[in-house]
Design a protein around this motif. Sequence first.
Motif, PDB file in Angstrom:
ATOM      1  N   ASP A 137       0.824  -1.210   0.000  1.00 35.33           N
ATOM      2  CA  ASP A 137       0.000   0.000   0.000  1.00 35.33           C
ATOM      3  C   ASP A 137       0.858   1.260   0.000  1.00 35.33           C
ATOM      4  OD1 ASP A 137      -1.373  -1.970   2.294  1.00 35.33           O
ATOM      5  OD2 ASP A 137      -2.785  -1.159   0.841  1.00 35.33           O
ATOM      6  N   MET A 139       1.470   4.821   1.931  1.00 36.02           N
ATOM      7  CA  MET A 139       1.300   5.289   3.309  1.00 36.02           C
ATOM      8  C   MET A 139       0.984   6.774   3.239  1.00 36.02           C
ATOM      9  SD  MET A 139       4.262   3.163   5.236  1.00 36.02           S
ATOM     10  CE  MET A 139       3.520   2.828   6.802  1.00 36.02           C
ATOM     11  N   ASN A 143      -5.302   7.788   2.556  1.00 32.19           N
ATOM     12  CA  ASN A 143      -5.591   6.373   2.310  1.00 32.19           C
ATOM     13  C   ASN A 143      -5.960   5.713   3.633  1.00 32.19           C
ATOM     14  OD1 ASN A 143      -5.697   3.674   1.682  1.00 32.19           O
ATOM     15  ND2 ASN A 143      -3.640   3.561   0.821  1.00 32.19           N
ATOM     16  N   SER A 146      -4.337   2.172   4.465  1.00 34.58           N
ATOM     17  CA  SER A 146      -2.885   1.986   4.495  1.00 34.58           C
ATOM     18  C   SER A 146      -2.480   0.934   5.522  1.00 34.58           C
ATOM     19  CB  SER A 146      -2.177   3.297   4.841  1.00 34.58           C
ATOM     20  OG  SER A 146      -2.261   4.203   3.789  1.00 34.58           O
TER      21      SER A 146
END
Length: 173
Positions: A137, A139, A143, A146
């Motif tokens: 993912d 960071m 998001n 994450s």
Amino acid sequence: MFVTIGNHDVFFDQWNNFIQYWPTAMYYFVVETNGKNKAKDLYICLDNAQGTFGELQIKWLKHLLAEHEQYRHIIVYAHINIFRRDNTSADIATVSLEETYELMSLFAKYGVEQYWSGHDHSREEFSHGGVKYIIVDSMQEENNESAYMILHVGKELNNTFHQIETDPALLNE
């Protein structure tokens, strides 16, 4: 924590900061265990921040992998994934087919167990040819999904992902 150079480091004038703290964009290290079940694990970081690995780096990788019998686990990682199974990647996020095929062949031939990458900002895990490919993912504060990955190393490799807890109050500052 493993460090690999990314396209933002190269294209957004961050190379000087990167190289100041990390003197090379490609490297490897070996982790040796103690005790009665001694083992050595090989970790290889490649530089493909500009979308390619290049002939010299692949030659260097082949040289490292030629000693594969002495390692219990081999893990390779770089910023840009070598392929993605959906159509979310733009052209810049795609390694050439020739390099992809060559790397997949090397990974299978020399027993690479995992290839980690990022760049696409959404997690994906799949296996192909005996190799586990993991795209981690992003960071980013925006998001909410994450996560960071922890690798548990023993006879087998086990990856676990842990969602990053964010304090909503801090996001408004």
